[in-house]
Write a protein that holds these residues in place. Structure first.
Motif, short mmCIF file in Angstrom:
data_model
loop_
_atom_site.label_atom_id
_atom_site.label_comp_id
_atom_site.label_asym_id
_atom_site.label_seq_id
_atom_site.Cartn_x
_atom_site.Cartn_y
_atom_site.Cartn_z
N VAL A 71 0.84 -1.20 0.00
CA VAL A 71 0.00 0.00 0.00
C VAL A 71 0.87 1.25 0.00
O VAL A 71 0.59 2.22 -0.71
N LEU A 72 1.97 1.24 0.76
CA LEU A 72 2.89 2.39 0.74
C LEU A 72 3.50 2.58 -0.65
O LEU A 72 3.60 3.71 -1.15
N MET A 75 0.85 4.07 -2.87
CA MET A 75 0.65 5.50 -2.59
C MET A 75 1.67 6.33 -3.37
O MET A 75 1.34 7.36 -3.95
N ASN A 79 0.95 8.85 -6.57
CA ASN A 79 1.35 10.25 -6.47
C ASN A 79 2.13 10.72 -7.70
O ASN A 79 1.98 11.85 -8.14
N LYS A 90 -10.01 10.10 -5.66
CA LYS A 90 -9.68 9.24 -4.52
C LYS A 90 -10.37 7.87 -4.61
O LYS A 90 -9.80 6.87 -4.20
N HIS A 93 -8.30 5.77 -6.70
CA HIS A 93 -7.10 5.33 -5.97
C HIS A 93 -7.38 3.98 -5.32
O HIS A 93 -6.61 3.03 -5.47
N VAL A 97 -5.73 0.26 -6.22
CA VAL A 97 -4.99 -0.54 -5.24
C VAL A 97 -5.63 -1.91 -5.11
O VAL A 97 -4.92 -2.93 -5.09
#
Length: 120
Positions: A71-72, A75, A79, A90, A93, A97
């Protein structure tokens, strides 16, 4: 040329490599300098944007790896295209994921989508 423009020109010139300084020091305004730089680096900009989007689209979590780490990573990947001007809402997003998760997360995806449908 106004005082603010003169200061902007100085900051731009100081931050450039010597070769670019020589090419831009005779330009009349900070705006002219920025437009020139945009034109010079346009191809690299589009190539970097394309690479960022490709990395995002091709991302896939390996079975058994850390969901937190994935997940990191996602992100950061989400970005990057936004830095280049892409707009990803969002909700997209989350959907992106979820699509990168391995098959073992199928029930999680189903529960998420079911609960999203119930509460909307």
């Amino acid at each position: 040329m106004g005082k603010a423009d003169a200061m902007a020109r100085c900051y731009i010139l100081v931050s450039m490599a010597n070769v670019l300084q020589h090419q831009h020091q005779s330009m009349g305004s900070a705006y002219d300098m920025l437009e020139s730089l945009k034109e010079m680096f346009r191809e690299q900009y589009y190539a970097a944007k394309k690479t960022a989007i490709k990395a995002l689209v091709n991302a896939k979590m390996a079975e058994g790896s850390s969901i937190r780490d994935h997940v990191l990573k996602m992100m950061g990947l989400l970005n990057e295209p936004e830095v280049f001007g892409a707009v990803i809402n969002k909700e997209s997003h989350v959907e992106m994921v979820l699509q990168t998760l391995p098959d073992s997360f199928q029930q999680f995806r189903l529960n998420y989508n079911k609960n999203k449908w119930i509460y909307h």
